[in-house]
Structures are given as structure tokens and as C-alpha cells.
Design a protein around this motif. Structure first.
Motif, PDB file in Angstrom:
ATOM      1  N   ILE A 146       0.406 -46.361 -15.572  1.00 24.68           N
ATOM      2  CA  ILE A 146       0.142 -45.166 -16.195  1.00 24.68           C
ATOM      3  C   ILE A 146       1.388 -44.478 -15.372  1.00 24.68           C
ATOM      4  O   ILE A 146       1.289 -44.063 -14.330  1.00 24.68           O
ATOM      5  CB  ILE A 146      -1.367 -44.775 -15.561  1.00 24.68           C
ATOM      6  N   PRO A 147       1.336 -43.772 -16.217  1.00 17.85           N
ATOM      7  CA  PRO A 147       2.749 -42.851 -14.716  1.00 17.85           C
ATOM      8  C   PRO A 147       2.322 -41.693 -13.698  1.00 17.85           C
ATOM      9  O   PRO A 147       1.643 -41.134 -14.192  1.00 17.85           O
ATOM     10  CB  PRO A 147       3.685 -42.375 -16.158  1.00 17.85           C
ATOM     11  N   HIS A 148       3.235 -41.905 -13.016  1.00 15.31           N
ATOM     12  CA  HIS A 148       2.587 -40.808 -12.190  1.00 15.31           C
ATOM     13  C   HIS A 148       3.182 -39.305 -12.182  1.00 15.31           C
ATOM     14  O   HIS A 148       4.532 -39.278 -12.884  1.00 15.31           O
ATOM     15  CB  HIS A 148       3.074 -41.103 -10.753  1.00 15.31           C
ATOM     16  N   VAL A 149       2.972 -38.971 -12.326  1.00 14.25           N
ATOM     17  CA  VAL A 149       3.239 -36.860 -12.941  1.00 14.25           C
ATOM     18  C   VAL A 149       3.419 -36.167 -10.990  1.00 14.25           C
ATOM     19  O   VAL A 149       2.794 -35.737 -10.581  1.00 14.25           O
ATOM     20  CB  VAL A 149       2.640 -36.733 -13.402  1.00 14.25           C
ATOM     21  N   VAL A 150       5.155 -35.379 -11.413  1.00 10.42           N
ATOM     22  CA  VAL A 150       5.345 -34.477 -10.299  1.00 10.42           C
ATOM     23  C   VAL A 150       5.492 -33.665 -11.768  1.00 10.42           C
ATOM     24  O   VAL A 150       5.902 -33.161 -12.517  1.00 10.42           O
ATOM     25  CB  VAL A 150       6.337 -34.810 -10.041  1.00 10.42           C
ATOM     26  N   GLU A 151       5.272 -32.656 -10.750  1.00 12.21           N
ATOM     27  CA  GLU A 151       5.253 -30.818 -11.973  1.00 12.21           C
ATOM     28  C   GLU A 151       5.048 -29.644 -11.049  1.00 12.21           C
ATOM     29  O   GLU A 151       4.927 -29.522 -10.365  1.00 12.21           O
ATOM     30  CB  GLU A 151       3.635 -30.593 -12.448  1.00 12.21           C
ATOM     31  N   PRO A 152       6.418 -28.807 -11.433  1.00 16.12           N
ATOM     32  CA  PRO A 152       6.732 -27.873 -11.478  1.00 16.12           C
ATOM     33  C   PRO A 152       5.996 -27.344 -12.044  1.00 16.12           C
ATOM     34  O   PRO A 152       6.700 -27.106 -13.424  1.00 16.12           O
ATOM     35  CB  PRO A 152       8.617 -28.362 -10.905  1.00 16.12           C
ATOM     36  N   SER A 153       5.703 -25.702 -11.367  1.00 15.04           N
ATOM     37  CA  SER A 153       5.197 -24.924 -12.543  1.00 15.04           C
ATOM     38  C   SER A 153       5.553 -23.455 -12.191  1.00 15.04           C
ATOM     39  O   SER A 153       5.214 -22.814 -10.870  1.00 15.04           O
ATOM     40  CB  SER A 153       3.517 -24.866 -12.790  1.00 15.04           C
ATOM     41  N   PHE A 154       5.957 -22.504 -12.877  1.00 13.90           N
ATOM     42  CA  PHE A 154       6.856 -21.200 -13.071  1.00 13.90           C
ATOM     43  C   PHE A 154       6.083 -20.331 -13.265  1.00 13.90           C
ATOM     44  O   PHE A 154       5.192 -19.926 -14.607  1.00 13.90           O
ATOM     45  CB  PHE A 154       7.927 -20.911 -12.984  1.00 13.90           C
ATOM     46  N   GLY A 155       5.577 -19.086 -12.543  1.00 16.82           N
ATOM     47  CA  GLY A 155       4.738 -18.258 -13.448  1.00 16.82           C
ATOM     48  C   GLY A 155       5.750 -17.131 -13.695  1.00 16.82           C
ATOM     49  O   GLY A 155       6.756 -16.639 -12.662  1.00 16.82           O
ATOM     50  N   ILE A 156       6.068 -16.966 -15.024  1.00 16.04           N
ATOM     51  CA  ILE A 156       7.012 -16.464 -16.052  1.00 16.04           C
ATOM     52  C   ILE A 156       7.291 -14.408 -14.813  1.00 16.04           C
ATOM     53  O   ILE A 156       8.067 -14.048 -14.527  1.00 16.04           O
ATOM     54  CB  ILE A 156       7.214 -16.200 -16.971  1.00 16.04           C
ATOM     55  N   GLU A 157       6.152 -14.091 -15.187  1.00 19.17           N
ATOM     56  CA  GLU A 157       5.979 -12.484 -15.157  1.00 19.17           C
ATOM     57  C   GLU A 157       6.296 -12.463 -13.282  1.00 19.17           C
ATOM     58  O   GLU A 157       6.871 -11.009 -13.452  1.00 19.17           O
ATOM     59  CB  GLU A 157       4.912 -12.043 -15.793  1.00 19.17           C
ATOM     60  N   ARG A 158       5.527 -13.027 -12.555  1.00 21.42           N
ATOM     61  CA  ARG A 158       6.021 -13.123 -10.794  1.00 21.42           C
ATOM     62  C   ARG A 158       6.979 -13.228 -11.601  1.00 21.42           C
ATOM     63  O   ARG A 158       7.618 -11.958  -9.994  1.00 21.42           O
ATOM     64  CB  ARG A 158       5.064 -14.161 -10.490  1.00 21.42           C
ATOM     65  N   LEU A 159       7.758 -14.045 -11.463  1.00 21.55           N
ATOM     66  CA  LEU A 159       9.641 -14.008 -11.284  1.00 21.55           C
ATOM     67  C   LEU A 159      10.052 -13.153 -11.626  1.00 21.55           C
ATOM     68  O   LEU A 159      11.042 -13.081 -11.370  1.00 21.55           O
ATOM     69  CB  LEU A 159      10.697 -15.149 -12.159  1.00 21.55           C
ATOM     70  N   VAL A 160       9.749 -12.814 -12.519  1.00 24.01           N
ATOM     71  CA  VAL A 160      10.336 -11.085 -12.779  1.00 24.01           C
ATOM     72  C   VAL A 160      10.323  -9.969 -12.401  1.00 24.01           C
ATOM     73  O   VAL A 160      11.283  -9.337 -12.100  1.00 24.01           O
ATOM     74  CB  VAL A 160      10.553 -10.909 -14.663  1.00 24.01           C
ATOM     75  N   TYR A 161       9.118 -10.153 -12.491  1.00 26.66           N
ATOM     76  CA  TYR A 161       8.778  -8.854 -10.758  1.00 26.66           C
ATOM     77  C   TYR A 161       9.806  -9.167  -9.415  1.00 26.66           C
ATOM     78  O   TYR A 161       9.893  -7.940  -9.797  1.00 26.66           O
ATOM     79  CB  TYR A 161       7.542  -8.783 -10.774  1.00 26.66           C
ATOM     80  N   ALA A 162       9.718 -10.870  -9.192  1.00 26.89           N
ATOM     81  CA  ALA A 162      10.285 -10.389  -7.661  1.00 26.89           C
ATOM     82  C   ALA A 162      11.704 -10.253  -8.380  1.00 26.89           C
ATOM     83  O   ALA A 162      12.594  -9.432  -6.927  1.00 26.89           O
ATOM     84  CB  ALA A 162      10.198 -11.866  -7.852  1.00 26.89           C
TER      85      ALA A 162
END
Length: 572
Positions: A434-450
Motif C-alpha cells: 500500500i503506497p505511503h503518502v506525503v501531502e503538501p496542502s495549500f490554502g488559496i485564500e490565505r496565500l492570496v491574502y499574504a
RNA sequence: GCGGAGUUGGUCUAGCCUGGUUAGGAUGUCAGCCCCCCAAGCUGAAGGUCGCGGGUUCAAAUCCCGCACUCCGCACCA
């Protein structure tokens, strides 16, 4: 200055509303917390942020992208563990109305609590008289479920319960089998998804920073746990990251460690190469958005605050004026938690197989079932018993028989003679896992605000958004110096030409030239093209830089290519 | 959810305590004039059911109640 007390965040919120980046939604109904609407400029900025992200995280790695449903049935989130961890029993003190996690309270009083304890039982248990409110000491409680997922129903008669997804990831896991198939068995396999997610926050203040409905960009990177190397690591191993690892977080230290990726991995500060790789990429991406490196850090989540699925999580935080350190991305090592859970729940095999370079011989236990014996003893239940036995692992079955001399199947006791165990050895050419998983996960609104907050600056009392040119919602503005003598006509022609060449350009001839520059600066237009009287003589225009206010003269013919050059984003 | 403060044209705000004629200003927007480079000036116009609902009163932006939302603290934030 009069506006001294007003924070950057306040001024930015006002600007965003006034010029139409974004604003609180449903204003005509008094507004509803946690929901925002985006106007044209916001939509464009968001869109360009997504495009840049696709370039950084998907295209350059040949990852694939999917778009899966926003609503899924109960069972999906039961399998994923969200129902368990998003649905908490909250106990409210009937005197002071403070709320606490009922299970945490009970645990403090060493009381028995079981996983699926009902609300009624929990309420009974907590009201036995000894559990005191930590705030006021009262002992009377009311217990209710607090659910941070949006519930809905599926079907015209609400046949089944469903949830709005609280992350986009689960769609990737539920569709994994087919995605893997389509990807022709690629491993490691990166699968991205960009879309909305929903969390019914208790009190979503902080404007666009904490929303009930928000957009995410996520990647699930699937890899073979026996081959956890990231082949791209050599590109980034000398990069430095500003990290607050678990031990520093525990000590309450705020000053991050500055450490190279190589060292962080060898010291175990980052547990997975892919995790490290994406953290570097994440840092570079944020720099590309205009967020300086010293305003960024990676903050380890302690085991107690980590999501239920995570073996290690780093929050990528950026420093904001009013909100302090805010998470814009999460980097989580999810192991095989999700696929395993869905595999158990759905009874569909989500493991994959890889060809071994050299076949190996493996020993394993084989279970020979004496069908005749079973048929004689339990003629009615024969089919059921056989089915269950086939689902059992031989190891488990043998253990049970060794321990108790018999095995229970379908409520029936099978004698040990019914099954014979044989050690076998066979040649294997494939390995399943069973593959293992690494997850990068971004919040768009927060990025836009930053992005906006770091772009915000003032010059001579006027606001200028120094958004990087490749992100700017409007890329160029065309102005006639004065609104007469054919200058307008000429300007419109230039504007139309730029638009046809794919440049986001606007035309404006209202008010003085200074006013128009100011209007453009305020929404971050990086280049202003001015048509003056010299243009009518020699077909040259001036191009003004938003950040320096310097002007340069060039021919109309060279303008589009020159602009396109300035607007291109050079790689990191 | 709790406590405190607040909500008035697009934006920022005066007025509210001490109820009373067409809710005032600034800025922005639009039109016209003027204008050869950084929010200049002049003329004019549009734009407000004073957050929503109810109550008190002859009369409510103003007083009272409820609700929504915003901000600041507390709690919550997988």
C-alpha cells in the motif's frame, strides 16, 4: 498622519472591498461569517496564483491532476476518520456556558469512555456529580455533538447522509485505483487537486484567513515505503529551511532553527525526503509570491495537535501584520493511513504491485481447507464458512487454532482437523504494497491574502500594491496623456493590440494622468503605457514602472514583446 | 457560545447622551470644462428605507427589546 492607528490589515481590507478583490459575502442579508466573495481583481489574482502553483508543483514533475466530488457519502468520512475526529462531544457547563471536550473532561476524572459512546450515555456519565467545570466548578452539563463538517443529504428523499468535503484529499484516495491505472502504474505518483473545501468553524473571524468555505491546492504523493527516496532531493538538499521542530515547539521557543535540508533529514527533524522536498518548494513558491524568506517558517505539529492521519506535519507559516504567524500550507506525512482505511471499509484492494527486478523466494503459510469435513459437519452453512475462511489470513487462523484448539467462523466452532497449515515456499516476481503518502496542502485564500499584504506599500500617502508582475491581476494600463487630439483613438488601438496578444490590459481616460497612475498603482498594475503627443509624430510610447515610477520610451511595434518579457516569471 | 465595543451613500465619517423641518462633510464615481506626466482646479449630477425586525412616541439614525454581522478579549480551531 491621521490614519496612523489603522493597521495595514485594516487598510488592505478596505482596499480589497473598495476595489473589488474580495469582501464578506451576503452583505444584503447582514453578512454571514466565514464566507467571502471575490470580485474581478480577486478572481484574477487567485487564478494566477493557481497557475503559478500548477507550474511549481504539478507540471514540472509530470504529476497528474484530478477534480473529484465536493460531496461524498457518510461512509467515506467514516473510513477516513473524519467522522470520529471532526465530530466531538462537547460538554457545556449549564452555569457559565463554557464549552469543553466531554471526552477530555471525563478522562481527567479517570472515567471510562469508549470510542462510540452515545451522546446520551456521555451526558449521563458526566452528570454523575463529580465532574466539575474547570471554570466555575459547577457540575451540571449538557452534552451535544459538535460537528465541524457540513452535513447534507443525498437523493431526492434524503436517502443517505453526506458531507461536504473538509479537504480535497479524500477524493484522491477514493479514486486512487483508477488514477493509478490511468497513470500506467507510475510510482512515485503525484496526484493534485485544486478546489473548494468546507469546514463549519465555530467562530470564523479574521476575515479571509479563516473561512467556512475555502479553496485548497493539494498533492498526494504516493510512494513505495520500501523506496522512500525522493529522486529530486539533490536539487534542494543544500537549501536552508527555517524550522521549529517538535522539541523547540514543546519548549515554547519561537525562534526557528535555520538548517539545511540535508542536515534536517539526517538528524530526523524531517522524517521523509519527499516531505523535505515539498517544504523547499513551498518556501520557494511563497518567495515567488513576494513573501520574504525571513517572514516564513515551518512549524512542527505536536502529536497531540496533529491530524488523526499524520505521522509528521509541518505547518508552513507566514508572518502577517495583524494575525501573526498564519498557516498557509500544511506538509503532512500521512503514511498509508488513508488508503488502508478505505481498503478496510470498502473491502476493495487498494494495494499495488511492482515487478521485482529479480524474483525472490518467499516462505509463507498456506491454509488447506478440508472442504469435505466442513460440508459434512455444516451442510447449511457451507458457502458462508468457505467465504469467511478465504478472507482470513492464514497467520491469524493458525494463531487462533493454536491458542484455543478450534476456530470460530460464523458463530460456529470448526474443529482443527478442518484446516491444515502448510509452510510453503514459492517464487515471487511481484511485490504488493500500500503506497505511503506525503501531502503538501495549500490554502488559496490565505496565500492570496499574504501576497496582498506583502505587496501593500504606501508612497506619498497613496497605496501601491507591489504585486509581482507575473501575478498582477491587471498587467498593463493604457492611458492617453490628455483626453483630446486623437490621443484617445491611438490609445485604444494600442490597448486592443495588447489584449489581442494575451496581456491583461485596461484602458482609462478619466481624470488627470496622475490620478490614473494612482488608480492603477492601487490595484497593482505593474506597467502603465502613456500615449502622448510624441506618439502621434513617431509612434513611440512611454512605459512607466509601478515601483520606481521611471519611464522608458519605446516604439509601439516593440511594446507587446517587451511587455511580455517583463511579465514572464523567471524560474527560481 | 460568553463579556465588552460597534454597524450612517462605493469608501471614511459627523449627528445619537439631551428624539423634532429636505441626515451634514470628506473622498470616490459619472458628465462637461481645463489640462504635455504622478490623486491639481472649476461647473454640474447621480448615489442613503441610518445593519435587520419589533416596540415606545404626535414624531425615532437618536430611547427600549430581539436578531444578524464586525472588531477586541475568553473558549474552540481536527
Amino acid at each position: 498622519m491621521e490614519s496612523k492607528r489603522e493597521s495595514k490589515a485594516d487598510k488592505l481590507a478596505e482596499l480589497a472591498r473598495r476595489r473589488g478583490f474580495f469582501w464578506q459575502a451576503l452583505e444584503i442579508y447582514g453578512g454571514v461569517g466565514g464566507f467571502v466573495s471575490f470580485g474581478e481583481l480577486g478572481v484574477k489574482l487567485k487564478d494566477k496564483t493557481i497557475r503559478l502553483w500548477r507550474d511549481y508543483f504539478i507540471h514540472r514533475h509530470n504529476f497528474t491532476e484530478v477534480d473529484t466530488p465536493l460531496i461524498s457519502p457518510y461512509v467515506v468520512f467514516e473510513a477516513s476518520g473524519h467522522v470520529g475526529s471532526f465530530k466531538d462531544p462537547m460538554a457545556e457547563c449549564l452555569k457559565c456556558h463554557k464549552k469543553f471536550r466531554a471526552d477530555h473532561l471525563l478522562m481527567e476524572y479517570n472515567r471510562q469512555i469508549s470510542e462510540g459512546m452515545s451522546i446520551e450515555d456521555t451526558e449521563k456519565e458526566i452528570n454523575k456529580g463529580d465532574v466539575k467545570c474547570p471554570e466555575c466548578g459547577n457540575t451540571k452539563w449538557s452534552v451535544r455533538h459538535f460537528l465541524t463538517m457540513f452535513e447534507t443529504t443525498i437523493g431526492p428523499y434524503s436517502e443517505s447522509e453526506g458531507f461536504m468535503r473538509p479537504e480535497t484529499a479524500q477524493g484522491i484516495f477514493t479514486e486512487f485505483k483508477r488514477i493509478y491505472e490511468i497513470s500506467r502504474g507510475k510510482m512515485p505518483l503525484g496526484v493534485a487537486q485544486i478546489g473548494k473545501a468546507f469546514r463549519n468553524e465555530i467562530s470564523p473571524r479574521q476575515g479571509v484567513i479563516r473561512l467556512r468555505e475555502f479553496s485548497m491546492m493539494e498533492i498526494e504523493l504516493f510512494f513505495d515505503p520500501l523506496n522512500p527516496k525522493c529522486p529530486l532531493l539533490n536539487q534542494v538538499e543544500n537549501e536552508e529551511l527555517r524550522i521549529l521542530p517538535e522539541d523547540l515547539v514543546e519548549k515554547g521557543i519561537e525562534e526557528p532553527l535555520i538548517i539545511s535540508v540535508k542536515d534536517a533529514l539526517s538528524k530526523g527533524i524531517i522524517k521523509q525526503e519527499w516531505l523535505a522536498y515539498f517544504m523547499v518548494l513551498s518556501k520557494k513558491f511563497a518567495i515567488k509570491l513576494g513573501i520574504p524568506e525571513d517572514k516564513q517558517r515551518f512549524h512542527a505539529k505536536l502529536p497531540s495537535e496533529r491530524a488523526h492521519y499524520s505521522a509528521q506535519t509541518y505547518d508552513h507559516e507566514v508572518l502577517l501584520d495583524k494575525f501573526g504567524w498564519v498557516e498557509v500550507a500544511g506538509h503532512a506525512y500521512r503514511t498509508d493511513y488513508d488508503l488502508s482505511s478505505h481498503m478496510k471499509k470498502s473491502a476493495v484492494d487498494l494495494s499495488i504491485s511492482v515487478q521485482l527486478e529479480e524474483p525472490i523466494r518467499v516462505k509463507h503459510l498456506k491454509m488447506n481447507i478440508n472442504a469435505k469435513k466442513i460440508g459434512e459437519n455444516f451442510p447449511d452453512k457451507f458457502n458462508d464458512i468457505m467465504k469467511r475462511l478465504k478472507e482470513m489470513s492464514p497467520e491469524d487462523a493458525k494463531r487462533e487454532i493454536d491458542n484455543s484448539g478450534a476456530i470460530m467462523v460464523e458463530g460456529l466452532k470448526l474443529p482443527k482437523e478442518a484446516i491444515e497449515f502448510v509452510d510453503t515456499e514459492e517464487e515471487v516476481k511481484v511485490r504488493r504494497f500500500i503506497p505511503h503518502v506525503v501531502e503538501p496542502s495549500f490554502g488559496i485564500e490565505r496565500l492570496v491574502y499574504a501576497t496582498l499584504e506583502h505587496a501593500y506599500s504606501e508612497k506619498e500617502d497613496r497605496a501601491i500594491l507591489k504585486i509581482p508582475p507575473y501575478l498582477a491581476p491587471i498587467q498593463a494600463a493604457v492611458f492617453p496623456l490628455v483626453s483630446k487630439d486623437k490621443l484617445q483613438e491611438k490609445s485604444i488601438a494600442v490597448w486592443e493590440d495588447l489584449r489581442r496578444k494575451g496581456i491583461d490590459a485596461i484602458y482609462d481616460d478619466s481624470g488627470s494622468i496622475g490620478r490614473r497612475y494612482a488608480r492603477a498603482d492601487e490595484i497593482g498594475v505593474p506597467f502603465a503605457i502613456t500615449i502622448d503627443y510624441q506618439t502621434l509624430d513617431d509612434d513611440t510610447v512611454t512605459i512607466r514602472d509601478r515601483d520606481t515610477w521611471k519611464q522608458k520610451r519605446l516604439t509601439i511595434k516593440d511594446l507587446p514583446d517587451h511587455l511580455l518579457g517583463l511579465l514572464r516569471s523567471s524560474d527560481p
